[in-house]
Design a protein around this motif. Structure first.
Motif, mmCIF file in Angstrom:
data_model
loop_
_atom_site.group_PDB
_atom_site.id
_atom_site.type_symbol
_atom_site.label_atom_id
_atom_site.label_comp_id
_atom_site.label_asym_id
_atom_site.label_seq_id
_atom_site.Cartn_x
_atom_site.Cartn_y
_atom_site.Cartn_z
ATOM 1 N N LYS A 157 20.278 7.981 45.316
ATOM 2 C CA LYS A 157 21.196 8.045 44.171
ATOM 3 C C LYS A 157 21.807 6.677 43.888
ATOM 4 O O LYS A 157 21.806 6.213 42.739
ATOM 5 C CB LYS A 157 22.295 9.070 44.445
ATOM 6 C CG LYS A 157 23.298 9.226 43.331
ATOM 7 C CD LYS A 157 24.340 10.289 43.688
ATOM 8 C CE LYS A 157 25.386 10.439 42.628
ATOM 9 N NZ LYS A 157 26.404 11.446 43.000
ATOM 10 N N SER A 158 22.319 6.005 44.912
ATOM 11 C CA SER A 158 22.968 4.703 44.688
ATOM 12 C C SER A 158 21.972 3.648 44.218
ATOM 13 O O SER A 158 22.293 2.823 43.361
ATOM 14 C CB SER A 158 23.712 4.235 45.940
ATOM 15 O OG SER A 158 22.822 3.992 47.004
ATOM 16 N N LEU A 201 26.922 5.419 33.268
ATOM 17 C CA LEU A 201 26.831 5.518 34.725
ATOM 18 C C LEU A 201 27.735 6.619 35.263
ATOM 19 O O LEU A 201 27.343 7.364 36.175
ATOM 20 C CB LEU A 201 27.170 4.172 35.365
ATOM 21 C CG LEU A 201 26.253 3.020 34.953
ATOM 22 C CD1 LEU A 201 26.792 1.707 35.484
ATOM 23 C CD2 LEU A 201 24.824 3.248 35.410
ATOM 24 N N ASP A 202 28.935 6.739 34.698
ATOM 25 C CA ASP A 202 29.846 7.811 35.116
ATOM 26 C C ASP A 202 29.232 9.180 34.823
ATOM 27 O O ASP A 202 29.339 10.106 35.633
ATOM 28 C CB ASP A 202 31.198 7.679 34.406
ATOM 29 C CG ASP A 202 32.003 6.469 34.882
ATOM 30 O OD1 ASP A 202 31.663 5.881 35.932
ATOM 31 O OD2 ASP A 202 32.969 6.110 34.179
ATOM 32 N N ASN A 255 26.432 9.828 37.385
ATOM 33 C CA ASN A 255 27.010 10.147 38.682
ATOM 34 C C ASN A 255 27.605 11.550 38.701
ATOM 35 O O ASN A 255 27.359 12.335 39.634
ATOM 36 C CB ASN A 255 28.067 9.109 39.051
ATOM 37 C CG ASN A 255 28.490 9.211 40.490
ATOM 38 O OD1 ASN A 255 27.697 9.475 41.379
ATOM 39 N ND2 ASN A 255 29.778 9.017 40.721
ATOM 40 N N ILE A 308 21.256 4.421 40.490
ATOM 41 C CA ILE A 308 22.368 4.009 39.631
ATOM 42 C C ILE A 308 22.458 2.489 39.550
ATOM 43 O O ILE A 308 22.702 1.935 38.470
ATOM 44 C CB ILE A 308 23.688 4.656 40.107
ATOM 45 C CG1 ILE A 308 23.610 6.169 39.830
ATOM 46 C CG2 ILE A 308 24.895 4.025 39.421
ATOM 47 C CD1 ILE A 308 24.761 6.979 40.382
ATOM 48 N N TRP A 322 24.769 14.255 38.354
ATOM 49 C CA TRP A 322 23.976 14.294 39.583
ATOM 50 C C TRP A 322 24.751 15.024 40.675
ATOM 51 O O TRP A 322 24.212 15.880 41.375
ATOM 52 C CB TRP A 322 23.635 12.876 40.015
ATOM 53 C CG TRP A 322 22.533 12.722 41.009
ATOM 54 C CD1 TRP A 322 22.268 13.515 42.088
ATOM 55 C CD2 TRP A 322 21.558 11.680 41.034
ATOM 56 N NE1 TRP A 322 21.195 13.020 42.792
ATOM 57 C CE2 TRP A 322 20.734 11.892 42.168
ATOM 58 C CE3 TRP A 322 21.315 10.572 40.232
ATOM 59 C CZ2 TRP A 322 19.695 11.040 42.509
ATOM 60 C CZ3 TRP A 322 20.273 9.728 40.566
ATOM 61 C CH2 TRP A 322 19.456 9.960 41.685
ATOM 62 N N SER A 323 26.039 14.697 40.800
ATOM 63 C CA SER A 323 26.881 15.366 41.802
ATOM 64 C C SER A 323 27.009 16.851 41.494
ATOM 65 O O SER A 323 26.970 17.690 42.403
ATOM 66 C CB SER A 323 28.268 14.719 41.842
ATOM 67 O OG SER A 323 28.165 13.394 42.316
ATOM 68 N N GLU A 365 21.725 10.049 49.380
ATOM 69 C CA GLU A 365 22.791 9.220 48.790
ATOM 70 C C GLU A 365 22.287 7.803 48.494
ATOM 71 O O GLU A 365 22.706 7.188 47.518
ATOM 72 C CB GLU A 365 24.034 9.172 49.676
ATOM 73 C CG GLU A 365 24.970 10.328 49.453
ATOM 74 C CD GLU A 365 25.436 10.484 47.998
ATOM 75 O OE1 GLU A 365 25.894 9.507 47.384
ATOM 76 O OE2 GLU A 365 25.335 11.615 47.480
#
Length: 126
Positions: A45-46, A84-85, A88, A49, A91-92, A42
């Motif tokens: 990922k953060s 970005l959305d 995200n 981003i 990726w999820s 996580e």
């Protein structure tokens, strides 16, 4: 978690690499894990981003995909938050770090400047 110096290195590496070629999203998590192998997924990922957000908002990179021939870059004409959305959500959906060709690619924001560099690289390799 990566250090401030490592983050700065990642940032400069991504900017530099987009001056020479199109760069896929998958590259960034790989860099983070090579610099700081203990980083939680996580946090990878953060951090990815966050880095992408900064560079897009600063106008240093652009998001999209290479054309079918790979010679041109097809930029997404959407706001940064929408990029970005998308990152995200995809990726999820994947449930893992993106792989080659998945989610999004990046290019230098001013391709006119980079074309000379890319052209020189290509000629040097021919």
């Amino acid at each position: 978690m990566i250090s401030v110096d490592d983050y700065r290195f990642l940032r400069e590496s991504l900017i530099e690499d987009t001056h020479h070629d199109f760069v896929g999203l998958w590259v960034i998590p790989k860099w983070i894990e090579s610099i700081a192998p203990a980083t939680e997924p996580e946090a990878v990922k953060s951090t990815t981003i966050r880095l992408v957000r900064e560079l897009l908002e600063e106008g240093l990179i652009r998001a999209g995909y290479p054309s079918d021939t790979g010679d041109e870059f097809v930029q997404w004409s959407v706001p940064v938050q929408q990029v970005l959305d998308h990152i995200n959500a995809e990726w999820s959906r994947l449930g893992r770090h993106p792989n080659i060709g998945e989610v999004v690619w990046f290019d230098v924001a001013t391709p006119q400047t980079a074309r000379g560099v890319r052209g020189a690289d290509k000629q040097a390799n021919d």
